[in-house]
Design a protein around this motif. Structure first.
Motif, short mmCIF file in Angstrom:
data_model
loop_
_atom_site.label_atom_id
_atom_site.label_comp_id
_atom_site.label_asym_id
_atom_site.label_seq_id
_atom_site.Cartn_x
_atom_site.Cartn_y
_atom_site.Cartn_z
N PRO A 81 0.82 -1.22 0.00
CA PRO A 81 0.00 0.00 0.00
C PRO A 81 0.85 1.27 0.00
O PRO A 81 2.00 1.29 0.47
CB PRO A 81 -0.81 -0.14 1.29
N TRP A 174 -7.83 0.52 3.62
CA TRP A 174 -6.71 1.47 3.60
C TRP A 174 -6.85 2.57 2.56
O TRP A 174 -6.33 3.67 2.74
CB TRP A 174 -5.36 0.75 3.50
N LYS A 175 -7.60 2.30 1.48
CA LYS A 175 -7.68 3.32 0.43
C LYS A 175 -8.48 4.56 0.87
O LYS A 175 -8.42 5.59 0.21
CB LYS A 175 -8.30 2.72 -0.83
N SER A 180 -3.05 7.02 3.17
CA SER A 180 -2.81 6.46 1.83
C SER A 180 -2.76 7.56 0.78
O SER A 180 -2.49 7.29 -0.39
CB SER A 180 -3.91 5.45 1.47
#
Ligand SMILES: NC(=O)c1ccc[n+]([C@@H]2O[C@H](COP(=O)([O-])OP(=O)(O)OC[C@H]3O[C@@H](n4cnc5c(N)ncnc54)[C@H](O)[C@@H]3O)[C@@H](O)[C@H]2O)c1
Length: 373
Positions: A81, A174-175, A180
């Motif tokens: 990520p 997480w996006k 991020s």
């Protein structure tokens, strides 16, 4: 000389894509030594062992720093990520490894600058994962523009849309975290920017508006968590050479699966392309009689290089993963000191600067010049 030894960090969507590329680059191109798949890292040790078996890597670890200390590893693919890219790429370069880093470079501009500084200090090769520029269609469009097939380009529109975040019930992951990045900008806009960069060069100035279709999302434990970045970006741009540009990006666009739609307008014609139909493009020129003028659809074929390396028959079509194989070949060319059509950290940083200028423009509600350095 010994074949390149490969390290891979992360084995999700992009990790598998890189592994496929490293496995296939020699078979497809025939002019590079078959890389040695040496060492793979995943966050979870058991998964690392399973993935090493699936992907064909000799060693597996739950500690990515083991790859830095492994003398058999020459190149490291960073496919984790976004928030890990800077730390991992810098450490890899400092350990004397070449780097193939997934986009975006980093979530923080200072980190992206440190990545370029680390590359310069190491003397190693570092390129970004901007696979869409590798499409034979895109290379051909570039040569059409260079030879003046549509005259002088004056206007460009590019849109990137997918629907993987369109459902308001999609769990927070997480996006949607601020760590991020900005959301649609560094998740999506960097890809259209890589195309604009390879076709037209520098983005000079931008004015952007970002939007959040859903204020919060459900969490795994049955709660809700506020969305920390923006899924939609709308941007006007001034490109070099006086070209006016529009960029739209949306991660929540129902029905769009992999749209990167490019429209290029010139003084004697137009070119249209959409990644959802990645094996064709449309060309309109003012040549010939007005009574028969119209867009023609051109399918990719062996004369659109390097399509011929994959398939000898025209119109059969490449796929998304094939673009990564081409990118891998370009990285290997750069490592061998040959000309390469990959986006290195120098141009990668320019793309990052465009994205950060867009975020600033949104915050300050004004046009922002993009640092050309
Ligand atoms: N170039 C492209 O077209 C493209 C497409 C999708 C994603 N991406 C980029 O690729 C990157 C990864 O995205 P993804 O969709 O593959 O994510 P993903 O969640 O599918 O995979 C990420 C993997 O990294 C692993 N990981 C996380 N921390 C780790 C650590 N410390 N050590 C080792 N492994 C670790 C995770 O366990 C997971 O397997 C992102 O930066 C994204 O922007 C690029």
């Amino acid at each position: 000389m010994k074949a390149l030894g490969i390290g891979l960090i992360g084995t999700g969507y992009m990790g598998k894509c890189h592994a496929l590329a490293w496995n296939n680059v020699s078979t497809v191109f025939g002019d590079v030594d078959r890389p040695r798949l040496v060492h793979l890292a995943e966050a979870n040790g058991e998964l690392a062992v399973a993935r090493a078996k699936e992907f064909g890597f000799a060693k597996a670890t739950a500690n990515w720093r083991d790859l830095l200390a492994d003398p058999e590893v020459d190149v490291i693919s960073v496919t984790t990520p976004n928030q890990f890219h800077a730390e991992m790429a810098i450490a890899a370069l400092e350990a004397g490894k070449h780097v193939w880093c997934e986009k975006p470079m980093a979530t923080d501009l200072g980190d992206a600058e440190r990545m370029l500084a680390a590359q310069r200090a190491s003397g190693k090769v570092a390129v970004m994962g901007y696979n869409y520029i590798q499409n034979p269609v895109m290379r051909h469009i570039r040569s059409l523009i260079d030879e003046g097939a549509i005259g002088t380009v004056n206007h460009v529109r590019i849109e990137m849309d997918e629907d993987f975040m369109a459902d308001p019930q999609t769990l927070f992951y997480w996006k949607s975290e601020a760590s991020s990045g900005y959301g649609a900008l560094d998740d999506f806009a960097v890809h259209p920017l890589s195309l604009l960069w390879s076709l037209f060069g520098h983005v000079e100035a931008v004015i952007a508006s970002l939007a959040k279709p859903y204020a919060d999302r459900p969490t795994k434990d049955g709660g809700r968590r506020a969305v920390e970045n923006h899924d939609i970006a709308s941007v006007l741009m001034r490109l070099s050479g006086g070209i006016s540009g529009v960029l739209m990006a949306n991660r929540s666009a129902w029905g769009r699966k992999g749209r990167i739609a490019l429209q290029i307008y010139g003084s004697t014609g137009s070119i249209l392309y959409d990644q959802e139909r990645m094996n064709e493009f449309q060309l309109y020129t003012t040549d010939g009689r007005a009574t028969e003028q119209g867009f023609s659809t051109i399918l990719t074929a062996p004369h659109h290089k390097p399509y011929d390396r994959f398939i000898p028959a025209p119109g059969h079509g490449l796929g998304f993963n094939d673009l990564k194989v081409i990118e891998c070949r370009e990285l290997m060319a750069a490592i061998a000191g040959k000309p390469s059509h990959a986006i290195d950290f120098v141009d990668g940083l320019r793309i990052e600067k465009s994205v950060h200028a867009m975020a600033r423009s949104h915050r300050e509600e004004r046009w922002v010049e993009v640092d050309a350095g």
